[in-house]
Design an enzyme around this catalytic site. Structure first.
Site, PDB file in Angstrom:
ATOM      1  N   TYR A   1      -2.173  -1.156  10.916  1.00  0.00           N
ATOM      2  CA  TYR A   1      -2.189  -1.526   9.492  1.00  0.00           C
ATOM      3  C   TYR A   1      -0.851  -1.151   8.846  1.00  0.00           C
ATOM      4  CZ  TYR A   1      -3.577  -1.516   4.544  1.00  0.00           C
ATOM      5  OH  TYR A   1      -3.641  -1.745   3.190  1.00  0.00           O
TER       6      TYR A   1
ATOM      7  N   SER B   1       0.860  -1.181   0.000  1.00  0.00           N
ATOM      8  CA  SER B   1       0.000   0.000   0.000  1.00  0.00           C
ATOM      9  C   SER B   1       0.895   1.230   0.000  1.00  0.00           C
ATOM     10  CB  SER B   1      -0.825  -0.012   1.298  1.00  0.00           C
ATOM     11  OG  SER B   1      -1.503   1.208   1.472  1.00  0.00           O
TER      12      SER B   1
HETATM   13  N1  LIG Z   1      -8.767  -0.737  -1.032  1.00  0.00           N
HETATM   14  C1  LIG Z   1      -7.752   0.044  -0.736  1.00  0.00           C
HETATM   15  O1  LIG Z   1      -7.905   1.278  -0.617  1.00  0.00           O
HETATM   16  C2  LIG Z   1      -6.357  -0.542  -0.598  1.00  0.00           C
HETATM   17  C3  LIG Z   1      -5.273   0.348  -0.622  1.00  0.00           C
HETATM   18  C4  LIG Z   1      -3.997  -0.159  -0.488  1.00  0.00           C
HETATM   19  C5  LIG Z   1      -3.795  -1.509  -0.334  1.00  0.00           C
HETATM   20  N2  LIG Z   1      -4.862  -2.363  -0.301  1.00  0.00           N
HETATM   21  C6  LIG Z   1      -4.578  -3.794  -0.122  1.00  0.00           C
HETATM   22  O2  LIG Z   1      -5.160  -4.528  -1.161  1.00  0.00           O
HETATM   23  C7  LIG Z   1      -5.451  -5.850  -0.718  1.00  0.00           C
HETATM   24  C8  LIG Z   1      -6.869  -6.221  -1.118  1.00  0.00           C
HETATM   25  O3  LIG Z   1      -7.772  -5.377  -0.456  1.00  0.00           O
HETATM   26  P1  LIG Z   1      -9.135  -4.877  -1.132  1.00  0.00           P
HETATM   27  O4  LIG Z   1      -9.099  -3.408  -1.160  1.00  0.00           O
HETATM   28  O5  LIG Z   1      -9.425  -5.613  -2.377  1.00  0.00           O
HETATM   29  O6  LIG Z   1     -10.176  -5.247   0.020  1.00  0.00           O
HETATM   30  P2  LIG Z   1     -11.324  -6.351   0.086  1.00  0.00           P
HETATM   31  O7  LIG Z   1     -12.266  -6.197  -1.046  1.00  0.00           O
HETATM   32  O8  LIG Z   1     -11.838  -6.248   1.461  1.00  0.00           O
HETATM   33  O9  LIG Z   1     -10.560  -7.727  -0.110  1.00  0.00           O
HETATM   34  C9  LIG Z   1      -9.790  -8.324   0.893  1.00  0.00           C
HETATM   35  C10 LIG Z   1      -9.684  -9.795   0.588  1.00  0.00           C
HETATM   36  O10 LIG Z   1      -8.799 -10.408   1.544  1.00  0.00           O
HETATM   37  C11 LIG Z   1      -9.389 -11.628   1.917  1.00  0.00           C
HETATM   38  N3  LIG Z   1      -8.897 -12.142   3.195  1.00  0.00           N
HETATM   39  C12 LIG Z   1      -8.954 -11.567   4.417  1.00  0.00           C
HETATM   40  N4  LIG Z   1      -8.409 -12.393   5.329  1.00  0.00           N
HETATM   41  C13 LIG Z   1      -8.008 -13.504   4.659  1.00  0.00           C
HETATM   42  C14 LIG Z   1      -7.373 -14.720   5.024  1.00  0.00           C
HETATM   43  N5  LIG Z   1      -7.053 -14.988   6.290  1.00  0.00           N
HETATM   44  N6  LIG Z   1      -7.101 -15.631   4.064  1.00  0.00           N
HETATM   45  C15 LIG Z   1      -7.425 -15.398   2.774  1.00  0.00           C
HETATM   46  N7  LIG Z   1      -8.054 -14.289   2.368  1.00  0.00           N
HETATM   47  C16 LIG Z   1      -8.332 -13.355   3.304  1.00  0.00           C
HETATM   48  C17 LIG Z   1     -10.882 -11.361   1.946  1.00  0.00           C
HETATM   49  O11 LIG Z   1     -11.555 -12.587   1.883  1.00  0.00           O
HETATM   50  P3  LIG Z   1     -12.971 -12.904   2.528  1.00  0.00           P
HETATM   51  O12 LIG Z   1     -13.950 -12.613   1.436  1.00  0.00           O
HETATM   52  O13 LIG Z   1     -12.904 -14.342   2.874  1.00  0.00           O
HETATM   53  O14 LIG Z   1     -13.136 -12.015   3.729  1.00  0.00           O
HETATM   54  C18 LIG Z   1     -11.040 -10.517   0.679  1.00  0.00           C
HETATM   55  O15 LIG Z   1     -11.149 -11.328  -0.457  1.00  0.00           O
HETATM   56  C19 LIG Z   1      -5.192  -5.861   0.798  1.00  0.00           C
HETATM   57  O16 LIG Z   1      -3.931  -6.451   1.057  1.00  0.00           O
HETATM   58  C20 LIG Z   1      -5.170  -4.379   1.150  1.00  0.00           C
HETATM   59  O17 LIG Z   1      -4.367  -4.126   2.285  1.00  0.00           O
HETATM   60  C21 LIG Z   1      -6.139  -1.906  -0.438  1.00  0.00           C
END
Ligand SMILES: NC(=O)c1ccc[n+]([C@@H]2O[C@H](COP(=O)([O-])OP(=O)(O)OC[C@H]3O[C@@H](n4cnc5c(N)ncnc54)[C@H](OP(=O)(O)O)[C@@H]3O)[C@@H](O)[C@H]2O)c1
Length: 276
Positions: A147, A134
């Site tokens: 985080y 991130s």
């Molecule tokens: N959105 C943002 O603004 C942003 C910015 C920077 C970085 N990121 C990073 O991008 C990545 C994806 O996030 P996102 O924005 O796409 O959010 P998201 O839609 O909430 O997706 C998160 C995913 O992680 C999965 N997950 C959580 N715990 C897990 C575990 N123990 N084992 C396997 N899967 C697990 C969730 O699965 P379940 O469906 O089973 O809960 C979900 O599919 C993360 O690493 C986040 O830190 C996001």
């Protein structure tokens, strides 16, 4: 050339889901891993396999790897995307919350990296590991200390790993998204606010409102998917890839302005309207 295979964690929603569909569209075999594959709504395709993988369970990593290689032969690229954000005042966090945050964002990611490196090294195969961190792995914002600490850990881990696995023919890369429109701030989020002492509460409310407004200007997950694809297909040894317009802006600012000025800019935005 044979069809390449990508394994993506956290493919049920958000960046992981959109990335799975993007690689599929580009002709790759896609192992879309998730905690509950029975709920997958990715559709069906002979090049798509929805597989159970909880990054916090090592046996689930091993069985997912075996299932994927049985179907597709070899895994060429691993995208460590699964993760969530624990936010709010540090003092309000329980030990259990802190451990769960690190179990998923750091130790889970490391466990899958270890499995991939060990298989690729043993079989003398080439591979690419892409760790999703991130902008918050390079800069910080108030109330994101836990985080951030996971994402900064992944940044340091990946940067160092890069030196040691390169001679094995393994590349490691970091993709650093800015604010992206996903479930990240909703269903996936965990908070410490409730347990935080009252001294934090009034300024916290203002900060949360300001952060919410800033996040409304977020980018779409497809922008991150395209950058992940670029990292997976590039011949270069580039380590870091920014994703999203705000990511580029914030990281450029961080590089250009002195540290204390950068902190003042963050405070002026996040604490706007607060008396401090
Ligand atoms: N959105 C943002 O603004 C942003 C910015 C920077 C970085 N990121 C990073 O991008 C990545 C994806 O996030 P996102 O924005 O796409 O959010 P998201 O839609 O909430 O997706 C998160 C995913 O992680 C999965 N997950 C959580 N715990 C897990 C575990 N123990 N084992 C396997 N899967 C697990 C969730 O699965 P379940 O469906 O089973 O809960 C979900 O599919 C993360 O690493 C986040 O830190 C996001």
């Amino acid at each position: 050339m044979s069809t390449k295979t990508v394994l993506i964690t956290g493919s049920s929603t958000g960046i992981g889901k959109v990335t799975a569909l993007y690689f599929l569209e580009k002709g790759w075999n896609v192992a879309a891993t998730m905690r509950t594959p029975e709920k997958s709504d990715l559709g069906s395709n002979s090049r798509l396999l929805a597989v159970a993988l909880d990054v916090t369970k090592e046996e689930s990593i091993k069985s997912a790897w075996a299932e994927i290689t049985r179907k597709f032969g070899k895994i060429d690229v691993v995208v460590n995307n699964a993760g969530y954000g624990l936010t709010g005042p540090f003092e309000g966090a329980t030990t259990e919350q802190i451990k769960r945050q690190f179990d998923t964002n750091v130790f889970g990611l490391m466990a899958l990296c270890k499995e991939a490196i060990s298989v690729w090294r043993t079989k003398k195969e080439k591979g690419i590991l892409i760790n999703i961190t991130s902008v918050g792995g390079r800069v910080t914002f108030p109330y994101y200390s836990l985080y951030h600490s996971t994402k900064w850990a992944v940044e340091g881990f990946t940067e160092s790993l890069n030196y040691e696995v390169a001679p094995l023919g393994i590349k490691v890369k970091l993709v650093e998204p800015g604010a992206i429109r996903t479930d990240f701030g909703g269903r996936s989020a965990d908070h410490t606010d409730e347990n935080a002492p009252r001294e934090y509460q009034s300024i916290l409310k203002i900060a949360r409102d300001n952060i919410k407004k800033a996040v409304e200007r977020s980018s779409e997950p497809i922008e991150v998917a395209k950058v992940i694809f670029q990292a997976a297909t590039s011949n270069s040894s580039q380590l870091r890839y920014k994703a999203g317009s705000d990511a580029k802006l914030i990281l450029a600012l961080r590089k250009l302005v002195p540290e204390n000025l950068f902190f003042s800019i963050i405070k002026s935005q996040v604490f706007k309207g607060a008396e401090i």
